[in-house]
Design a protein around this motif. Structure first.
Motif, PDB file in Angstrom:
ATOM      1  N   LEU A  90       0.591  -1.399   0.473  1.00  0.00           N
ATOM      2  CA  LEU A  90      -0.310   0.265   0.239  1.00  0.00           C
ATOM      3  C   LEU A  90       1.137   1.118  -0.297  1.00  0.00           C
ATOM      4  O   LEU A  90       1.712   1.480   0.532  1.00  0.00           O
ATOM      5  CB  LEU A  90      -0.937   0.189   1.505  1.00  0.00           C
ATOM      6  N   GLY A  91       0.252   2.246  -0.884  1.00  0.00           N
ATOM      7  CA  GLY A  91       1.208   3.492  -0.263  1.00  0.00           C
ATOM      8  C   GLY A  91       1.551   3.956  -2.066  1.00  0.00           C
ATOM      9  O   GLY A  91       0.199   3.824  -3.022  1.00  0.00           O
ATOM     10  N   GLU A  92       2.155   5.254  -1.221  1.00  0.00           N
ATOM     11  CA  GLU A  92       2.848   6.124  -3.053  1.00  0.00           C
ATOM     12  C   GLU A  92       4.122   6.090  -3.502  1.00  0.00           C
ATOM     13  O   GLU A  92       5.010   5.739  -2.453  1.00  0.00           O
ATOM     14  CB  GLU A  92       2.406   7.051  -2.931  1.00  0.00           C
ATOM     15  N   LEU A  93       4.476   5.044  -4.786  1.00  0.00           N
ATOM     16  CA  LEU A  93       5.461   5.036  -5.040  1.00  0.00           C
ATOM     17  C   LEU A  93       5.663   5.969  -6.353  1.00  0.00           C
ATOM     18  O   LEU A  93       5.473   6.124  -7.071  1.00  0.00           O
ATOM     19  CB  LEU A  93       6.104   3.757  -5.538  1.00  0.00           C
ATOM     20  N   LYS A  94       7.066   7.418  -5.280  1.00  0.00           N
ATOM     21  CA  LYS A  94       7.627   8.728  -6.819  1.00  0.00           C
ATOM     22  C   LYS A  94       8.912   8.030  -7.166  1.00  0.00           C
ATOM     23  O   LYS A  94       9.745   7.615  -7.052  1.00  0.00           O
ATOM     24  CB  LYS A  94       7.682   9.581  -5.829  1.00  0.00           C
ATOM     25  N   ILE A 144      12.723   6.802  -6.537  1.00  0.00           N
ATOM     26  CA  ILE A 144      13.254   5.989  -7.328  1.00  0.00           C
ATOM     27  C   ILE A 144      14.179   6.889  -8.440  1.00  0.00           C
ATOM     28  O   ILE A 144      12.652   7.384  -9.313  1.00  0.00           O
ATOM     29  CB  ILE A 144      12.658   4.460  -7.656  1.00  0.00           C
ATOM     30  N   GLY A 145      14.945   6.925  -9.082  1.00  0.00           N
ATOM     31  CA  GLY A 145      15.638   7.193 -10.392  1.00  0.00           C
ATOM     32  C   GLY A 145      15.183   6.221 -11.395  1.00  0.00           C
ATOM     33  O   GLY A 145      16.510   5.533 -11.247  1.00  0.00           O
ATOM     34  N   VAL A 284       9.545   0.123  -2.394  1.00  0.00           N
ATOM     35  CA  VAL A 284      10.985   0.479  -3.323  1.00  0.00           C
ATOM     36  C   VAL A 284      12.142  -0.803  -4.061  1.00  0.00           C
ATOM     37  O   VAL A 284      11.807  -1.126  -4.629  1.00  0.00           O
ATOM     38  CB  VAL A 284      11.921   1.612  -2.267  1.00  0.00           C
ATOM     39  N   SER A 285      12.261  -2.123  -2.670  1.00  0.00           N
ATOM     40  CA  SER A 285      12.391  -2.984  -3.574  1.00  0.00           C
ATOM     41  C   SER A 285      11.894  -3.536  -4.099  1.00  0.00           C
ATOM     42  O   SER A 285      12.110  -4.606  -5.361  1.00  0.00           O
ATOM     43  CB  SER A 285      12.826  -3.434  -1.962  1.00  0.00           C
ATOM     44  N   GLY A 286      10.519  -3.989  -3.750  1.00  0.00           N
ATOM     45  CA  GLY A 286       9.952  -4.781  -5.029  1.00  0.00           C
ATOM     46  C   GLY A 286       9.932  -4.073  -6.305  1.00  0.00           C
ATOM     47  O   GLY A 286      10.151  -4.691  -7.285  1.00  0.00           O
ATOM     48  N   PHE A 287       9.679  -2.590  -6.871  1.00  0.00           N
ATOM     49  CA  PHE A 287      10.309  -1.691  -7.472  1.00  0.00           C
ATOM     50  C   PHE A 287      11.222  -2.055  -8.218  1.00  0.00           C
ATOM     51  O   PHE A 287      11.813  -2.395  -9.908  1.00  0.00           O
ATOM     52  CB  PHE A 287       9.706  -0.422  -7.993  1.00  0.00           C
TER      53      PHE A 287
END
Length: 295
Positions: A90-94, A144-145, A284-287
């Motif tokens: 859940l949440g937001e990943l930018k 993440i970039g 972040v790790s999953g992405f």
């Protein structure tokens, strides 16, 4: 009032029997009766009508039961949200990405896989220059970039996702086009005006073009600057000059433009996955794992 009081009350209200409720709760009956009495005293209302033969909900108890169930349901929902957020579900990943990154098929595939694996996560994608990607990671405005190579501060770490060749971008009527189907050298464009990113734009490609041109024995004359690759291609189509871009832009078919492989050594560009050195969240790790697998 504690949550256990609500659970005790609901158990008795559903069983209408203190003994069976105590058994379901895994406690003895006397403490259960004492807790219900304490709850009634705190509320200042009788929740049950008791006789020697039966237990019934009072009118206050009937109304309180509905509210108590809603409170516990909300508490359970909140706990589930916290657990799923901790697991990165859940949440937001930018994510900040440089202009050319999405044109490589591996990145859209990774984004799609992430959306399938984490459907409740809002993926916020923002297009920016490579320098802006690095700056946004440092100030915490993205997680993440995806960027072209640039010097990075010590607080960031990078992983190379892939490399792709650079291509010359030519107007279809340019004299170099007929004899360059198998490629050309950058030196062949030494006397041509270039359409390219500004020096300070931070694309990561400016210094690479300068280095390749220096190795080819000339300094490129940049006659027209543009901050977006699509604008650069459009200006080439309009006859304002030639350019050099990552090969992934070949998928953008624009009338009046042709692409030719660059044959110079080192004529290729990397895409980096960049993140902060601190321990990443599960999200972040999953992405990152999906991107690295796709790349």
């Amino acid at each position: 009032m504690e949550l256990r009081h609500l659970r005790y009350f609901i158990a008795v209200a559903e069983e209408l029997h203190f003994g069976r409720a105590a058994l379901a709760l895994g406690i003895s009956q006397p403490p259960l009766s004492q807790q219900i009495q304490a709850l009634e005293q705190e509320l200042g209302a009788r929740l049950f009508e008791r006789t020697n033969r039966r237990v019934e909900l009072s009118e206050a108890g009937r109304l309180f039961l509905e509210e108590a169930r809603q409170v516990l349901a909300q508490v359970d929902k909140a706990a589930d949200v916290a657990r799923r957020a901790q697991l990165g579900q859940l949440g937001e990943l930018k994510v900040g990405f440089t202009t050319s990154a999405p044109f490589n098929s591996s990145i859209p595939k990774a984004i799609y896989a992430f959306r399938q694996a984490f459907p409740a996560v809002h993926l916020n994608l923002e297009e920016m220059s490579s320098k802006e990607v690095a700056d946004s990671l440092v100030d915490g405005s993205i997680d993440i970039g995806l960027m072209r190579p640039l010097p990075l501060p010590d607080s960031l770490i990078s992983v190379e996702l892939f490399r792709e060749p650079l291509v010359a971008v030519l107007n279809s009527a340019h004299p170099l086009v007929p004899d360059s189907s198998s490629g050309l050298h950058l030196a062949d464009m030494a006397n041509e005006p270039f359409v390219f990113f500004p020096r300070g734009y931070g694309s990561g490609l400016y210094s690479q073009l300068q280095n390749l041109a220096r190795a080819a024995g000339f300094s490129p004359h940049i006659a027209q600057e543009a901050g977006a690759a699509m604008t650069i291609i459009g200006l080439v189509s309009a006859g304002l000059g030639v350019s050099v871009l990552p090969a992934s832009f070949q998928w953008m078919r624009i009338d009046g433009v042709v692409y030719r492989p660059l044959l110079d050594p080192g004529a290729e560009s990397a895409v980096w996955l960049v993140q902060r050195r601190e321990t990443p969240s599960a999200m972040v790790s999953g992405f990152v794992e999906l991107l690295r697998a796709a790349g």
